[in-house]
Write an enzyme that holds these catalytic residues in place. Structure first.
Site, mmCIF file in Angstrom:
data_model
loop_
_atom_site.group_PDB
_atom_site.id
_atom_site.type_symbol
_atom_site.label_atom_id
_atom_site.label_comp_id
_atom_site.label_asym_id
_atom_site.label_seq_id
_atom_site.Cartn_x
_atom_site.Cartn_y
_atom_site.Cartn_z
ATOM 1 N N SER A 227 0.827 -1.201 0.000
ATOM 2 C CA SER A 227 0.000 0.000 0.000
ATOM 3 C C SER A 227 0.869 1.262 0.000
ATOM 4 C CB SER A 227 -0.971 -0.038 1.184
ATOM 5 O OG SER A 227 -1.974 0.948 1.047
ATOM 6 N N ASP B 33 -7.864 -3.181 -7.504
ATOM 7 C CA ASP B 33 -7.415 -2.903 -6.139
ATOM 8 C C ASP B 33 -8.556 -2.281 -5.329
ATOM 9 O OD1 ASP B 33 -4.803 -2.369 -4.349
ATOM 10 O OD2 ASP B 33 -6.164 -0.668 -4.185
ATOM 11 N N HIS C 78 -6.482 -5.948 -1.584
ATOM 12 C CA HIS C 78 -5.496 -4.886 -1.385
ATOM 13 C C HIS C 78 -4.423 -5.429 -0.454
ATOM 14 C CE1 HIS C 78 -3.847 -0.849 -1.203
ATOM 15 N NE2 HIS C 78 -3.879 -0.864 0.108
#
Length: 391
Positions: A175, A272, A340
């Site tokens: 991330s 995502d 994610h």
């Protein structure tokens, strides 16, 4: 994201994975030396010492290093940064020990290629993907925007512990940590011996500059504010900033990916979920809640909504197309799961029901690329393709 798993989550895991988690040791917090932090001016948002977690390598992996950068979004104004400074992603005072899993696991059956390496989690406490260098002060309120200095301080702490003599090294992150990998990949290689094999993998860090369903570029505004507030621009890729009318957009990987020299692997889903919920369809762009049902259950999405998601996928593929075609040292795994971050969760990294392409798990694909067992550039077909995804 934290790697700590709740009891409820543990109970949902397959029995073999549950046993592995139960046997995994907790990895404690190590604060950067006060002298190093003071010399560099490296502090978390609240002024506390930055931190990392370190699990020492053993056996054939004793001279190899895996550094994984924690994610956790960004703060783009004083209010959000002050709030962040009272949490684990803004202050080491709130950080706790946890279990390493996925790419950080010390279990050979769960992490066959990297299990016995020196494994380090760089804890995130600045709010600008380890790239800022500024400070805010107003009365009794102070904020240290020192992400770049934190990066340097943690590396400085690790070099005398063996990193300076690494034979193999891999920088990874998820991330906002995945974005940090793009930003620091080449710099990481410069710290290490010329004889070392140094590569990088960004997990869910390829954030697209794109309009949302209301035709607004909220993500561009967010990044612009982060870069401006935290003094990030000076630390962005200079080849990129010198070639752009707006240098601040060099916080987006699509603008500086071509300038990265160190071999890098892009791991992303084409759908995502963070970008789905926050870039493509943020709540502010859907005040009537037209997308609410689709966000909760993909089977309820209308044909028009599915087409919007497919357009987003194509934008992701177009942004990485040049890399896919021209990079001889790079790797890719762009699957069609709605997820994610996939490296730090065992069920997506390497497990019986992990996502696969060409019958390879993410761990196998990354390992094949790092050790050059096979060229690895895999792109899944569009949703609802991906029979191994856990939609």
């Amino acid at each position: 994201m934290m790697l700590r798993l709740s009891v409820a989550v543990l109970l949902l895991l397959p029995f073999a994975l549950w046993c592995a988690y139960a046997q995994s040791p907790l990895v404690g917090i190590t604060l950067v030396k006060n002298t190093t932090a003071k010399e560099l001016g490296a502090y978390c948002l609240d002024g506390s010492l930055p931190a990392y977690q370190f699990s020492k390598g053993f056996g054939s992996g004793a001279s190899n290093w895996l550094l994984h950068i924690e994610g956790g979004g960004w703060c783009n104004d004083v209010k959000s940064c002050l709030e962040r400074a009272t949490t684990r992603i803004g202050s080491s005072s709130y950080m706790t020990e946890n279990v390493f899993s996925g790419i950080l696991s010390n279990n050979q059956s769960l992490n066959p290629d990297f299990y016995n390496w020196n494994r380090v989690m760089l804890r995130y406490c600045d709010g600008a993907s380890f790239a800022g260098n500024s400070m805010y002060q107003n009365g009794n309120s102070s904020l240290y925007f020192r992400g770049q200095k934190i990066w340097q301080a943690i590396i400085s702490d690790l070099l005398p512990q063996g990193l300076a003599h690494a034979e193999k090294a891999l920088l990874s992150g998820c991330s906002a940590g995945g974005l940090a990998v793009f930003l620091h990949c080449d710099n990481f290689s410069r710290f290490l011996p010329g004889s070392a094999t140094v590569k990088c993998i960004s997990d869910a860090g390829f954030f697209l500059r794109r309009v949302n369903v209301a035709k607004s570029e909220m993500i561009r505004t967010l990044y612009h504010d982060v870069v401006s507030l935290q003094g990030v621009e000076q630390n962005l890729n200079q080849n990129c900033t010198s070639s752009q009318i707006d240098p601040k957009q060099c916080f987006f990987p699509q603008y500086f990916l071509s300038y990265i020299k160190t071999p890098i692997f892009i791991l992303n889903t084409a759908y995502d979920t963070w970008q789905f919920y926050n870039v493509l369809v943020p709540s502010s762009a859907d005040p009537g809640g037209v997308w609410n049902s689709c966000k909760k259950n993909l089977t309820t999405c209308t044909d028009s909504q599915i087409q919007t998601l497919q357009d987003f996928r194509l934008d992701m593929l177009n942004a990485t197309n040049s890399f896919y075609k021209s990079s001889t040292s790079g790797g890719m795994f762009i699957n069609s799961c709605f997820a994610h971050c996939q490296t730090q969760h065992q069920e997506t990294w390497f497990a019986a029901n992990s996502p696969r392409m060409q019958n390879k798990t993410i761990a196998e694909a990354v390992g094949d690329w790092y050790f050059e067992r096979n060229e690895t550039k895999l792109i899944d077909c569009p949703y609802p393709c991906g029979s191994t995804c856990q939609y």
